[in-house]
Motif scaffolding. Structure first.
Motif, PDB file in Angstrom:
ATOM      1  N   PHE A  84       0.834  -1.207   0.000  1.00 55.11           N
ATOM      2  CA  PHE A  84       0.000   0.000   0.000  1.00 55.11           C
ATOM      3  C   PHE A  84       0.868   1.258   0.000  1.00 55.11           C
ATOM      4  CE2 PHE A  84      -3.183  -2.978   1.511  1.00 55.11           C
ATOM      5  CZ  PHE A  84      -4.344  -2.495   0.935  1.00 55.11           C
ATOM      6  N   VAL A  85       1.932   1.235   0.848  1.00 55.39           N
ATOM      7  CA  VAL A  85       2.821   2.391   0.925  1.00 55.39           C
ATOM      8  C   VAL A  85       3.456   2.644  -0.437  1.00 55.39           C
ATOM      9  CG1 VAL A  85       4.942   3.283   1.962  1.00 55.39           C
ATOM     10  CG2 VAL A  85       3.268   2.067   3.375  1.00 55.39           C
ATOM     11  N   LEU A  86       3.935   1.559  -1.089  1.00 63.77           N
ATOM     12  CA  LEU A  86       4.566   1.702  -2.396  1.00 63.77           C
ATOM     13  C   LEU A  86       3.577   2.249  -3.415  1.00 63.77           C
ATOM     14  CD1 LEU A  86       6.578  -1.627  -2.358  1.00 63.77           C
ATOM     15  CD2 LEU A  86       7.565   0.665  -2.424  1.00 63.77           C
ATOM     16  N   ALA A  87       2.342   1.727  -3.395  1.00 75.22           N
ATOM     17  CA  ALA A  87       1.332   2.190  -4.348  1.00 75.22           C
ATOM     18  C   ALA A  87       1.022   3.668  -4.106  1.00 75.22           C
ATOM     19  CB  ALA A  87       0.067   1.353  -4.233  1.00 75.22           C
ATOM     20  N   ARG A  88       0.937   4.065  -2.837  1.00 73.78           N
ATOM     21  CA  ARG A  88       0.668   5.457  -2.496  1.00 73.78           C
ATOM     22  C   ARG A  88       1.788   6.365  -3.009  1.00 73.78           C
ATOM     23  NH1 ARG A  88      -3.050   7.761   1.028  1.00 73.78           N
ATOM     24  NH2 ARG A  88      -4.232   6.194  -0.069  1.00 73.78           N
ATOM     25  N   LEU A  89       3.020   5.860  -2.981  1.00 78.16           N
ATOM     26  CA  LEU A  89       4.173   6.617  -3.491  1.00 78.16           C
ATOM     27  C   LEU A  89       4.295   6.489  -5.007  1.00 78.16           C
ATOM     28  CD1 LEU A  89       6.866   5.596  -0.809  1.00 78.16           C
ATOM     29  CD2 LEU A  89       5.621   7.756  -0.953  1.00 78.16           C
ATOM     30  N   ARG A  90       3.279   5.905  -5.638  1.00 74.94           N
ATOM     31  CA  ARG A  90       3.260   5.700  -7.095  1.00 74.94           C
ATOM     32  C   ARG A  90       4.395   4.796  -7.562  1.00 74.94           C
ATOM     33  NH1 ARG A  90      -0.570   8.123  -9.561  1.00 74.94           N
ATOM     34  NH2 ARG A  90      -1.777   9.673  -8.435  1.00 74.94           N
ATOM     35  N   LEU A  91       4.847   3.884  -6.680  1.00 79.74           N
ATOM     36  CA  LEU A  91       5.792   2.846  -7.089  1.00 79.74           C
ATOM     37  C   LEU A  91       5.001   1.563  -7.297  1.00 79.74           C
ATOM     38  CD1 LEU A  91       8.577   3.681  -4.506  1.00 79.74           C
ATOM     39  CD2 LEU A  91       8.618   4.108  -6.969  1.00 79.74           C
ATOM     40  N   ASP A  92       5.639   0.560  -7.874  1.00 82.16           N
ATOM     41  CA  ASP A  92       4.937  -0.686  -8.128  1.00 82.16           C
ATOM     42  C   ASP A  92       4.788  -1.473  -6.816  1.00 82.16           C
ATOM     43  OD1 ASP A  92       4.234  -3.339  -8.886  1.00 82.16           O
ATOM     44  OD2 ASP A  92       4.874  -2.837 -10.911  1.00 82.16           O
ATOM     45  N   PRO A  93       3.537  -1.820  -6.429  1.00 82.21           N
ATOM     46  CA  PRO A  93       3.346  -2.569  -5.171  1.00 82.21           C
ATOM     47  C   PRO A  93       4.119  -3.885  -5.163  1.00 82.21           C
ATOM     48  CG  PRO A  93       1.222  -1.893  -6.089  1.00 82.21           C
ATOM     49  CD  PRO A  93       2.262  -1.559  -7.109  1.00 82.21           C
ATOM     50  N   ALA A  94       4.351  -4.465  -6.341  1.00 79.86           N
ATOM     51  CA  ALA A  94       5.039  -5.755  -6.405  1.00 79.86           C
ATOM     52  C   ALA A  94       6.504  -5.650  -5.983  1.00 79.86           C
ATOM     53  CB  ALA A  94       4.950  -6.346  -7.810  1.00 79.86           C
ATOM     54  N   THR A  95       7.006  -4.401  -5.834  1.00 81.33           N
ATOM     55  CA  THR A  95       8.363  -4.234  -5.300  1.00 81.33           C
ATOM     56  C   THR A  95       8.442  -4.746  -3.863  1.00 81.33           C
ATOM     57  OG1 THR A  95       8.443  -2.257  -6.663  1.00 81.33           O
ATOM     58  CG2 THR A  95      10.253  -2.551  -5.153  1.00 81.33           C
ATOM     59  N   ALA A  96       7.277  -4.867  -3.193  1.00 85.55           N
ATOM     60  CA  ALA A  96       7.226  -5.444  -1.842  1.00 85.55           C
ATOM     61  C   ALA A  96       7.409  -6.950  -1.964  1.00 85.55           C
ATOM     62  CB  ALA A  96       5.898  -5.116  -1.172  1.00 85.55           C
ATOM     63  N   SER A  97       8.605  -7.351  -2.412  1.00 79.99           N
ATOM     64  CA  SER A  97       8.884  -8.759  -2.673  1.00 79.99           C
ATOM     65  C   SER A  97       9.025  -9.527  -1.379  1.00 79.99           C
ATOM     66  CB  SER A  97      10.189  -8.855  -3.453  1.00 79.99           C
ATOM     67  OG  SER A  97      11.230  -8.263  -2.693  1.00 79.99           O
ATOM     68  N   ALA A  98       8.848 -10.847  -1.479  1.00 80.38           N
ATOM     69  CA  ALA A  98       9.052 -11.724  -0.333  1.00 80.38           C
ATOM     70  C   ALA A  98      10.441 -11.503   0.286  1.00 80.38           C
ATOM     71  CB  ALA A  98       8.851 -13.175  -0.753  1.00 80.38           C
ATOM     72  N   PRO A  99      11.540 -11.477  -0.520  1.00 78.17           N
ATOM     73  CA  PRO A  99      12.844 -11.259   0.110  1.00 78.17           C
ATOM     74  C   PRO A  99      12.989  -9.894   0.793  1.00 78.17           C
ATOM     75  CG  PRO A  99      13.126 -12.296  -2.021  1.00 78.17           C
ATOM     76  CD  PRO A  99      11.686 -11.887  -1.931  1.00 78.17           C
ATOM     77  N   LEU A 100      12.375  -8.841   0.214  1.00 79.49           N
ATOM     78  CA  LEU A 100      12.479  -7.525   0.843  1.00 79.49           C
ATOM     79  C   LEU A 100      11.750  -7.540   2.186  1.00 79.49           C
ATOM     80  CD1 LEU A 100      13.359  -4.569   0.751  1.00 79.49           C
ATOM     81  CD2 LEU A 100      11.218  -4.036  -0.431  1.00 79.49           C
ATOM     82  N   VAL A 101      10.523  -8.077   2.176  1.00 77.61           N
ATOM     83  CA  VAL A 101       9.750  -8.172   3.413  1.00 77.61           C
ATOM     84  C   VAL A 101      10.501  -9.038   4.426  1.00 77.61           C
ATOM     85  CG1 VAL A 101       7.627  -9.094   4.417  1.00 77.61           C
ATOM     86  CG2 VAL A 101       7.532  -7.773   2.301  1.00 77.61           C
TER      87      VAL A 101
END
Lengths: 442, 442
Positions: free
Chosen positions: A401-418
């Motif tokens: 949600f944070v990424l989408a709000r910042l107009r970045l791709d939500p899929a950047t919230a990858s399993a390894p990043l999380v």
């Protein structure tokens, strides 16, 4: 029924028959495996319409390679016969030299059409639309419309919906071939058409066009410019390809692989290396934080070395729960199942689900803790488990949600990043609790 | 252009107009948020054709809830008007009591059609096909075919391809409405039709049907039984939904969430808990192995406590590289980009890519190692990094193939599963190298 066994057979007559009569998708697959010059030579033996059909099915790296291997006049004839969106795609992928060499060999109208379609930025609805469609004036009768469609005879994919436009090309409505066929011969297009059809702006993301076609079960979606003029259509089969490609890109992003310009099978070693190294290095920093966290608690660890045994278990569980939460939200946001405004509702529910998950995991781990390290460590481990799973899940759920709000791709919230974030937080929570509680308990 | 603002407006006339004229997908979205009894009551105020259209867009949990809330005669009228595949889906989702209550209220032919379509197992091509299509005998002329299609006037989605069958319903060919419209009025179907059309078996996976429609750019795909008789068609819009759902399921599996029967937004807390707890517990065992590995090297760790600092970094990188490799293969197998037979070619390339990745990461980590813990530890850490990234990647890449070979879903090779395996192997590699090398170096 599937890929024809072209490569295995040696009888030239059979090969020739297959080249002419096999499904274009299957034959193109075989062409993609040939050296470009050979593919170009073999193509030249076929009728130009068939060549164009095959060419439309060649994947991006092969289609430019084969095009570049052709003689210029041959390529110009082929391009004239290709469907409008496919030749614009090819043109977009060619380098400047080949574009400049190709353009003078084409007719004026084709040049303009290609330039116009190729002008839309990659990833927009405009970049996947075609100009192969039929328009009708509102006062035309059904009989006249049928005659006109018979004469214009555009591509199979684009005849089933015709677009009713005014003199300035503004879209008034859509009429289907079925309606025209079934209607009273004297009914006008204005009477038959469906007004206010679903449409999309040319500069909207191509994903939006695909989602609309899927949601409203359309065969084609009209594309409008800023002045509501019809500039193209996106067809259902292209929307399906877009949907497939977007899902693949999201899949790769969630697995921290940057989007690939071509398929995994044909991609080279350095392309794959580049797509993977960036995130691996970025994630090193996340892991360095975990390492620094552990180093900060070296005294506690040296005093209670048994704590180290539970470390992978605890931070692993936090990372796994967080990946689950992130995966659910990334996909739900991509398919429009969940919108940005649903965040607070989703957060409350995630807290409940993660609380239950954390309690279950704590129960399981407390038994291992008692057996292996005594009740005091078991208490520390259980408490840490509840908190780590809860925090990991809330971070994993919120990040898209944070990424989408910042107009970045939500899929950047990858399993390894999380996982990296959850690991670092997990180290702090675990050893923080241990450092505080163990001196009181022991 | 998007969801109509039905819920915000209060004027009953506007609501009534929207219910009748708004796009069915948008109106159904609003219906899905109402209490079932209220939705059933509101539906009853609309013409039955419109009811059936709206009902087709209701998501699974809402459509059964609203159906159950209806009076039986009302439901029977609605079911008769629904498209054949949608009513079979509804029937499949109803419990036995409601099925038995519904059937007697329907006409004999409808009962048989519903029973026949609902008999195909969930997940097969048969379960997503419809019986709403037109068949034509081979000797019919184009003019007669057009007249017949005008009279039968089936659903919009299914008139564009008509199927030419013999007296025993065996599929001879496909003829498009466009061909019929454009043809000489006296041409026969046998002359116009495309022979050997692409088709699918009723018991094949629904994903295969969707992949064929996408690959061959079809509007509809004929479905055959074991005797080559035409039993239904899968339409492109349903194939798009299948593709979307399959991608979501794979997405969830890769994120260790079991497939959900409904959307994330409407799913309840316990459904989500159940979908997530199983894998979290399974992964605990993976993490226990890592913990046991660490415990086995407690002496080495106590002697060189600085090694712990690099632990998250090393095993994290192995897990991340493995997740990347698994993600690429899971998606490539799902989209038929890569086949099982490509395994050895993929393995060789993965070894090259992972070797490069491991060397790059080792270079980066050796600098941190020298600064923080001296050249001996730096050497151990660098060596371990190359090996861990290589092993993690090869495991991650191979696991989807192994699962597919065992006829399990390749997407079960989730990022967290690969990470757990890579973690445990990473612990052994790291401390194994350290225990062997450090006594020699220091």
């Amino acid at each position: 029924m599937n890929a024809t066994p072209l490569t295995g057979t040696l009888d030239p007559d059979i090969i020739r028959a297959q080249l002419r009569l096999g499904h274009a998708a299957d034959v193109a697959e075989m062409f993609a495996t040939l050296p470009p010059a050979e593919a170009a030579g073999l193509l030249a033996t076929l009728p130009v319409k068939r060549q164009a059909e095959l060419f439309g099915y060649l994947p991006p790296p092969a289609h430019t390679a084969v095009a570049v291997a052709m003689r210029r006049e041959h390529l110009a004839r082929l391009v004239s016969a290709m469907s409008h969106d496919e030749r614009a795609d090819l043109f977009r992928d060619l380098d400047d030299d080949h574009r400049e060499a190709l353009l003078p060999a084409l007719a004026q109208a084709e040049r303009e059409d290609i330039r116009r379609l190729a002008a839309y930025a990659e990833g927009t609805a405009g970049s996947v639309m075609t100009s192969d469609y039929a328009t009708l004036p509102p006062d035309l009768t059904a009989r006249a419309a049928l005659d006109r469609l018979r004469v214009e005879a555009p591509d199979r994919e684009t005849i089933y919906d015709a677009y009713v436009v005014d003199a300035r090309r503004r879209l008034l409505g859509v009429v289907s071939l079925r309606q025209i066929v079934l209607a009273n011969a004297r009914a006008s297009m204005a009477e038959l058409m469906r007004r206010d059809p679903i449409s999309v702006r040319a500069d909207a993301p191509r994903k939006e066009a695909a989602n609309r076609i899927a949601r409203y079960d359309l065969l084609a979606l009209p594309v409008l410019d800023a002045d509501d003029r019809l500039v193209g259509i996106v067809t259902a089969d292209d929307a399906m390809d877009v949907q497939q490609q977007e899902a693949t890109e999201d899949f790769h992003r969630v697995g921290t692989v940057s989007p690939l310009a071509e398929g995994v099978k044909s991609a080279g070693i350095f392309l794959l290396y580049r797509a993977r190294i960036a995130w691996l290095v970025v994630l090193v920093f996340g892991n360095l934080f975990s390492g620094l966290g552990i180093a900060a608690f070296e005294d506690t660890i040296q005093a209670h070395i048994a704590l180290v045994f539970f470390l992978p278990l605890l931070i692993g569980s936090g990372g796994n729960a967080g990946s689950q939460a992130a995966t659910l939200m990334v996909r739900a946001l991509a398919t429009d199942d969940v919108r940005l405004s649903d965040w607070s509702r989703m957060l409350a529910r995630e807290a409940a689900v993660a609380g239950l998950l954390g309690l279950s995991m704590a129960l399981a781990v407390s038994l291992v803790g008692i057996v292996r390290a005594g009740p005091e460590v078991a208490l520390v481990v259980s408490l840490a488990m509840v908190l780590i799973v809860l925090v990991g899940s809330l971070v994993g759920m919120s990040l898209p949600f944070v990424l989408a709000r910042l107009r970045l791709d939500p899929a950047t919230a990858s399993a390894p990043l999380v996982t990296s974030i959850a690991d670092a937080l997990g180290v702090l929570i675990y050893f923080g609790i241990a450092t505080t509680l163990l001196p009181l308990l022991l």
